[in-house]
Design a protein around this motif. Structure first.
Motif, PDB file in Angstrom:
ATOM      1  N   ASP A 240      11.489  -4.545   8.825  1.00  0.00           N
ATOM      2  CA  ASP A 240      11.247  -5.431   9.964  1.00  0.00           C
ATOM      3  C   ASP A 240      10.776  -4.653  11.200  1.00  0.00           C
ATOM      4  OD1 ASP A 240      12.157  -7.385   8.277  1.00  0.00           O
ATOM      5  OD2 ASP A 240      14.053  -7.751   9.318  1.00  0.00           O
ATOM      6  N   ASN A 241      11.059  -3.357  11.221  1.00  0.00           N
ATOM      7  CA  ASN A 241      10.675  -2.545  12.378  1.00  0.00           C
ATOM      8  C   ASN A 241       9.266  -1.949  12.255  1.00  0.00           C
ATOM      9  OD1 ASN A 241      13.224  -2.966  13.467  1.00  0.00           O
ATOM     10  ND2 ASN A 241      14.090  -1.174  12.458  1.00  0.00           N
ATOM     11  N   VAL A 242       8.608  -2.210  11.131  1.00  0.00           N
ATOM     12  CA  VAL A 242       7.251  -1.688  10.903  1.00  0.00           C
ATOM     13  C   VAL A 242       6.241  -2.731  11.348  1.00  0.00           C
ATOM     14  CG1 VAL A 242       5.631  -0.831   9.190  1.00  0.00           C
ATOM     15  CG2 VAL A 242       8.094  -0.281   8.973  1.00  0.00           C
ATOM     16  N   ASN A 243       5.343  -2.328  12.232  1.00  0.00           N
ATOM     17  CA  ASN A 243       4.325  -3.259  12.757  1.00  0.00           C
ATOM     18  C   ASN A 243       2.897  -2.718  12.605  1.00  0.00           C
ATOM     19  OD1 ASN A 243       6.083  -5.381  13.911  1.00  0.00           O
ATOM     20  ND2 ASN A 243       6.820  -3.666  15.164  1.00  0.00           N
ATOM     21  N   SER A 244       2.793  -1.575  11.933  1.00  0.00           N
ATOM     22  CA  SER A 244       1.442  -1.004  11.743  1.00  0.00           C
ATOM     23  C   SER A 244       1.530  -0.095  10.519  1.00  0.00           C
ATOM     24  CB  SER A 244       1.031  -0.212  12.993  1.00  0.00           C
ATOM     25  OG  SER A 244       1.955   0.859  13.225  1.00  0.00           O
ATOM     26  N   ALA A 245       0.412   0.647  10.336  1.00  0.00           N
ATOM     27  CA  ALA A 245       0.407   1.554   9.196  1.00  0.00           C
ATOM     28  C   ALA A 245       1.615   2.478   9.258  1.00  0.00           C
ATOM     29  CB  ALA A 245      -0.887   2.350   9.204  1.00  0.00           C
ATOM     30  N   TYR A 246       2.179   2.686   8.166  1.00  0.00           N
ATOM     31  CA  TYR A 246       3.408   3.484   8.148  1.00  0.00           C
ATOM     32  C   TYR A 246       3.313   4.560   7.089  1.00  0.00           C
ATOM     33  CZ  TYR A 246       4.629   0.461   4.174  1.00  0.00           C
ATOM     34  OH  TYR A 246       4.635  -0.205   2.990  1.00  0.00           O
TER      35      TYR A 246
ATOM     36  N   ALA B  26      10.364  -0.694  -3.208  1.00  0.00           N
ATOM     37  CA  ALA B  26      10.208   0.736  -2.925  1.00  0.00           C
ATOM     38  C   ALA B  26       9.750   0.942  -1.480  1.00  0.00           C
ATOM     39  CB  ALA B  26       9.215   1.351  -3.906  1.00  0.00           C
ATOM     40  N   ALA B  27       8.788   0.129  -1.043  1.00  0.00           N
ATOM     41  CA  ALA B  27       8.285   0.239   0.340  1.00  0.00           C
ATOM     42  C   ALA B  27       9.381  -0.084   1.355  1.00  0.00           C
ATOM     43  CB  ALA B  27       7.108  -0.700   0.535  1.00  0.00           C
TER      44      ALA B  27
ATOM     45  N   ASN C  70      12.586   0.212   0.878  1.00  0.00           N
ATOM     46  CA  ASN C  70      13.561   1.301   0.809  1.00  0.00           C
ATOM     47  C   ASN C  70      13.097   2.508   1.637  1.00  0.00           C
ATOM     48  OD1 ASN C  70      15.936   2.552  -0.058  1.00  0.00           O
ATOM     49  ND2 ASN C  70      15.018   3.352  -1.927  1.00  0.00           N
ATOM     50  N   TYR C  71      11.796   2.801   1.537  1.00  0.00           N
ATOM     51  CA  TYR C  71      11.210   3.897   2.317  1.00  0.00           C
ATOM     52  C   TYR C  71      11.272   3.571   3.812  1.00  0.00           C
ATOM     53  CZ  TYR C  71       7.422   6.400   4.694  1.00  0.00           C
ATOM     54  OH  TYR C  71       6.677   7.134   5.606  1.00  0.00           O
ATOM     55  N   ALA C  72      10.918   2.326   4.193  1.00  0.00           N
ATOM     56  CA  ALA C  72      10.915   1.904   5.599  1.00  0.00           C
ATOM     57  C   ALA C  72      12.325   1.942   6.175  1.00  0.00           C
ATOM     58  CB  ALA C  72      10.336   0.506   5.728  1.00  0.00           C
ATOM     59  N   ALA C  73      13.338   1.564   5.377  1.00  0.00           N
ATOM     60  CA  ALA C  73      14.720   1.596   5.851  1.00  0.00           C
ATOM     61  C   ALA C  73      15.150   3.026   6.131  1.00  0.00           C
ATOM     62  CB  ALA C  73      15.638   0.965   4.806  1.00  0.00           C
TER      63      ALA C  73
ATOM     64  N   GLN D 198       0.819  -1.211   0.000  1.00  0.00           N
ATOM     65  CA  GLN D 198       0.000   0.000   0.000  1.00  0.00           C
ATOM     66  C   GLN D 198       0.864   1.279   0.000  1.00  0.00           C
ATOM     67  OE1 GLN D 198      -3.852   0.079   0.159  1.00  0.00           O
ATOM     68  NE2 GLN D 198      -2.900  -1.573  -1.035  1.00  0.00           N
ATOM     69  N   VAL D 199       1.577   1.464  -1.112  1.00  0.00           N
ATOM     70  CA  VAL D 199       2.483   2.612  -1.276  1.00  0.00           C
ATOM     71  C   VAL D 199       1.780   3.668  -2.115  1.00  0.00           C
ATOM     72  CG1 VAL D 199       4.765   3.365  -2.062  1.00  0.00           C
ATOM     73  CG2 VAL D 199       4.441   1.036  -1.191  1.00  0.00           C
ATOM     74  N   ILE D 200       1.848   4.950  -1.663  1.00  0.00           N
ATOM     75  CA  ILE D 200       1.254   6.035  -2.452  1.00  0.00           C
ATOM     76  C   ILE D 200       2.241   6.462  -3.543  1.00  0.00           C
ATOM     77  CG2 ILE D 200      -0.189   6.788  -0.517  1.00  0.00           C
ATOM     78  CD1 ILE D 200       1.816   9.045  -0.043  1.00  0.00           C
ATOM     79  N   LYS D 201       1.753   7.136  -4.548  1.00  0.00           N
ATOM     80  CA  LYS D 201       2.554   7.505  -5.725  1.00  0.00           C
ATOM     81  C   LYS D 201       3.779   8.351  -5.363  1.00  0.00           C
ATOM     82  CE  LYS D 201       3.342   8.111 -10.160  1.00  0.00           C
ATOM     83  NZ  LYS D 201       4.124   7.118 -10.921  1.00  0.00           N
ATOM     84  N   PRO D 202       3.666   9.416  -4.565  1.00  0.00           N
ATOM     85  CA  PRO D 202       4.859  10.210  -4.250  1.00  0.00           C
ATOM     86  C   PRO D 202       5.961   9.406  -3.571  1.00  0.00           C
ATOM     87  CG  PRO D 202       2.888  11.429  -3.711  1.00  0.00           C
ATOM     88  CD  PRO D 202       2.455  10.018  -4.015  1.00  0.00           C
ATOM     89  N   THR D 203       5.558   8.519  -2.638  1.00  0.00           N
ATOM     90  CA  THR D 203       6.546   7.694  -1.942  1.00  0.00           C
ATOM     91  C   THR D 203       7.191   6.704  -2.902  1.00  0.00           C
ATOM     92  OG1 THR D 203       5.303   7.894   0.135  1.00  0.00           O
ATOM     93  CG2 THR D 203       6.882   6.084  -0.024  1.00  0.00           C
TER      94      THR D 203
END
Length: 258
Positions: free
Chosen positions: A252-258, A239-240, A242-245, A212-217
């Motif tokens: 791995d550190n994401v556990n909810s909506a980000y 891409a997601a 890369n953004y999370a890193a 669930q990645v938006i276009k700008p991200t």
């Protein structure tokens, strides 16, 4: 008297002198006068006065000089003939040597030309051989790469594994479990999932895809080598991640909506 004169001449002259004056004459100083008388007349024989043979040392010298001159002339002619013959032989040898040298030079030039042609042909053949070997090695490398190319199944497991290999190449942290856990929460594994009701959708940039990645991200964190589409599973995951890193240190550190 004639006999005595011959003896004296013989004693006085050498053999060469004798040869030189041979045929001079019979020394006609002594001649007999014969008279014939007719009938019963008596025949009277008168003995002519005997005279000495006269000869000169000058005559002998002239004869000797003439013979010597002739011998000298013959010797000179023989020497001239020998010299001419030697000259002709030397000229013939010189000509033969020149011809032999010319032939050798021509043969050397031909051999050199032949050797150069052979060397050029060998060099060309060697270059062609190397080119063929290089082409063969290149073809083998391509074949090896094609054989060794990793394949992925066209499902969620395959998408995650391919994304992880790309992430590793670009040094983006994340694990299979971190990706899978967030995928299941965000889209239940549906690459075509889209959120048309949250704030992003209201702002005209709905969340799309597995994570669930938006276009700008997506545009800002797109990973080179992947498709430029949010709906592409691998492009969306990388891409997601890369953004999370960048935002959280790792997916791995994401556990909810980000």
């Amino acid at each position: 008297m004639l006999k005595n004169a011959k003896n004296r001449l013989s004693r006085t002259l050498t053999n060469r002198h004798k040869i030189a004056i041979a045929g001079v004459g019979t020394l006609g100083a002594a001649a007999l006068a014969l008279s014939a008388v007719p009938g019963n007349a008596q025949t009277t024989t008168a003995e002519a006065p005997t005279g000495k043979v006269a000869y000169s040392n000058e005559q002998i010298k002239d004869v000797k000089g003439s013979v010597t001159d002739r011998l000298a002339s013959a010797s000179v002619k023989a020497e001239d003939i020998a010299a001419k013959k030697a000259e002709q032989e030397a000229a013939a040898k010189k000509k033969a040597a020149a011809e032999a040298a010319a032939k050798k030079k021509a043969a050397d030039a031909a051999a050199k030309k032949k050797a150069a042609a052979a060397a050029a042909a060998k060099k060309k053949a060697e270059a062609e051989r190397k080119a063929k070997e290089a082409a063969s090695r290149s073809a083998k490398r391509v074949q090896v790469k094609q054989v060794a190319a990793k394949t992925y199944t066209n499902n969620l497991d395959g998408w995650i594994r391919e994304a992880l290999d790309i992430m590793k190449k670009h040094k983006i942290p994340g694990t299979y479990d971190g990706l899978h856990r967030n995928i299941m929460r965000e889209s239940s594994g549906n690459p075509n999932a889209i959120n048309n009701w949250d704030i992003n959708a209201q702002n005209g940039v709905p969340s799309i895809g597995l994570l669930q990645v938006i276009k700008p991200t997506f545009d800002a964190y797109h990973v080179p080598g992947t498709a430029f589409s949010q709906y592409d599973p691998v492009a969306n995951l990388t891409a997601a991640a890369n953004y999370a890193a960048d935002r959280y240190g790792s997916i791995d550190n994401v556990n909810s909506a980000y």
